[in-house]
Write an enzyme that holds these catalytic residues in place. Structure first.
Site, PDB file in Angstrom:
ATOM      1  N   GLU A  29     -26.036  -9.942 -14.908  1.00 11.30           N
ATOM      2  CA  GLU A  29     -26.099 -11.199 -14.172  1.00 11.30           C
ATOM      3  C   GLU A  29     -26.931 -11.034 -12.899  1.00 11.30           C
ATOM      4  OE1 GLU A  29     -22.006 -12.050 -13.475  1.00 11.30           O
ATOM      5  OE2 GLU A  29     -21.491 -11.872 -15.598  1.00 11.30           O
ATOM      6  N   GLU A  70     -19.488 -11.223 -19.574  1.00 11.84           N
ATOM      7  CA  GLU A  70     -19.425  -9.771 -19.653  1.00 11.84           C
ATOM      8  C   GLU A  70     -19.345  -9.275 -21.096  1.00 11.84           C
ATOM      9  OE1 GLU A  70     -18.527 -10.948 -15.602  1.00 11.84           O
ATOM     10  OE2 GLU A  70     -17.683 -11.595 -17.532  1.00 11.84           O
ATOM     11  N   PHE A  93     -18.907  -6.967 -11.032  1.00 11.06           N
ATOM     12  CA  PHE A  93     -17.644  -6.439 -10.507  1.00 11.06           C
ATOM     13  C   PHE A  93     -16.891  -5.752 -11.646  1.00 11.06           C
ATOM     14  CE2 PHE A  93     -18.628  -9.809  -7.519  1.00 11.06           C
ATOM     15  CZ  PHE A  93     -18.332  -9.232  -6.291  1.00 11.06           C
ATOM     16  N   ALA A  94     -16.397  -4.550 -11.386  1.00 12.26           N
ATOM     17  CA  ALA A  94     -15.667  -3.803 -12.409  1.00 12.26           C
ATOM     18  C   ALA A  94     -14.405  -4.523 -12.855  1.00 12.26           C
ATOM     19  CB  ALA A  94     -15.306  -2.410 -11.879  1.00 12.26           C
ATOM     20  N   ASP A  95     -13.874  -5.382 -11.999  1.00  6.83           N
ATOM     21  CA  ASP A  95     -12.648  -6.116 -12.319  1.00  6.83           C
ATOM     22  C   ASP A  95     -12.772  -6.898 -13.629  1.00  6.83           C
ATOM     23  OD1 ASP A  95     -11.282  -6.311  -9.215  1.00  6.83           O
ATOM     24  OD2 ASP A  95     -13.443  -6.058  -9.384  1.00  6.83           O
ATOM     25  N   PHE A  96     -13.998  -7.315 -13.979  1.00  9.79           N
ATOM     26  CA  PHE A  96     -14.190  -8.145 -15.157  1.00  9.79           C
ATOM     27  C   PHE A  96     -14.485  -7.335 -16.415  1.00  9.79           C
ATOM     28  CE2 PHE A  96     -15.767 -10.956 -11.587  1.00  9.79           C
ATOM     29  CZ  PHE A  96     -14.521 -11.519 -11.383  1.00  9.79           C
ATOM     30  N   HIS A 139     -11.560  -8.879  -7.150  1.00 16.53           N
ATOM     31  CA  HIS A 139     -12.893  -8.296  -6.961  1.00 16.53           C
ATOM     32  C   HIS A 139     -12.838  -6.971  -6.200  1.00 16.53           C
ATOM     33  CE1 HIS A 139     -13.684 -12.569  -7.658  1.00 16.53           C
ATOM     34  NE2 HIS A 139     -14.910 -12.232  -8.035  1.00 16.53           N
TER      35      HIS A 139
END
Length: 336
Positions: A29, A70, A93-96, A139
């Site tokens: 993105e 993602e 963001f690694a959160d996703f 996040h």
């Protein structure tokens, strides 16, 4: 040696490796910089500034802005890797990463095994992680333990600019999927970076400093925090063996065990909640294989088992800090 920060080390490595190998491509993105923004393509080079100049140099076939999906990003990277490309997929963001867990867990991680070693999946998934910048519960998370638990994935966490270059180069030249974690609060950290060829093998921890009293194991930003605590303790004659794991899969078990056998004490610092964490994994390793060397129970210093708060004060209280690391070392030394 050049002086640069971690952001610059990652960007320069991408430039060099994409120039060296025409099969390397980047997708994610806004990695182009944002088509349609006031500045057009290359306006910002991604929100983290780690892809600046790549689109202009390598073109739209190798630097691709994707939809906000993602699962599509990782799925496309998996397919491209099977087809002979070397994709670098960026998750903002690694959160996703949870949105793409099937593509990672059931596909990328299993390809080599399910096809009997007759195929490869040379994909690198770069993801930004970590707390400390008030990006709140969705996040700010450190999800490296989740991915470390998946056989078939390699998990990498650079702490210094030199390691950012060396580990990313190693990842880009390998034939297996690599989860490459970049801490958002470390992008500006500066240091010396070797010029020319520089590769850091996976599974080799870095001994940041040596001391005979307590072994401290950490990764990512927690290494910097532990180093600050070690500086203060050193002024009182307390010596710390500080290990930067660099990679959690593979993990340098020998370095951990060798150090604990010398010091007899262990403190693991982990920027994640305590249950099923990296800290729990390292503590269990030492308890199982170096029990007779221990002079005190292994100590785990993590965040609480709770979401990361948005409030600056609460976020700081949630995170391990140089002060809480110092306290954990002192408590371990006090055990008799």
């Amino acid at each position: 040696m050049a002086i640069m920060n971690i952001r610059e080390a990652i960007l320069s490595t991408l430039h060099a490796e994409m120039e060296r190998d025409g099969d390397i491509m980047l997708l994610g993105e806004d990695v182009v910089g944002g088509n349609g923004t006031a500045g057009g393509p290359e306006a910002i080079g991604g929100i983290w500034g780690t892809s600046t100049g790549l689109w202009a140099k390598f073109g739209p076939d190798r630097v691709i802005d994707t939809p906000i999906s993602e699962s599509a990003i990782i799925g496309a990277a998996a397919g491209a890797a099977l087809a002979g490309k070397r994709p670098v997929a960026e998750l903002m963001f690694a959160d996703f990463v949870g949105v793409s867990m099937d593509q990672l867990w059931n596909q990328m991680a299993k390809f080599r095994y399910m096809f009997g070693g007759k195929t490869r999946c040379p994909a690198v998934v770069r993801m930004v992680y970590g707390a400390g910048m008030q990006t709140a519960a969705q996040h700010s998370q450190s999800v490296y333990a989740l991915l470390t638990a998946i056989p078939g994935l390699k998990v990498v966490l650079p702490t210094t600019p030199a390691d950012a270059k060396g580990l990313l180069t190693e990842a880009l030249r390998g034939d297996d999927p690599v989860m490459f974690f970049e801490h958002k609060a470390l992008y500006g950290v500066k240091g010396e970076v070797p010029e020319g060829e520089h590769r850091v093998p996976f599974g080799q921890a870095r001994m940041v400093r040596e001391g005979g009293d307590v072994t401290v194991v950490a990764c990512g930003r927690m290494v910097n925090f532990a180093e600050k605590a070690a500086d203060k303790l050193a002024a009182e004659g307390i010596g710390i063996d500080l290990l930067d794991l660099r990679t959690t899969s593979p993990m340098d078990e020998d370095a951990i065990l060798d150090s604990v056998e010398q010091t007899g004490r262990l403190v693991v610092v982990d920027e994640s909640p305590p249950r099923c964490s990296l800290a729990a994994d390292v503590a269990a390793l030492v308890a199982a294989r170096a029990f007779t060397s221990l002079k005190a129970p292994p100590a785990m210093l993590t965040g609480p088992h709770a979401p990361i708060p948005f409030s600056r004060g609460l976020e700081r209280a949630w995170l391990p800090s140089p002060q809480t690391i110092e306290g954990a070392v002192r408590r371990t030394l006090a055990f008799r």
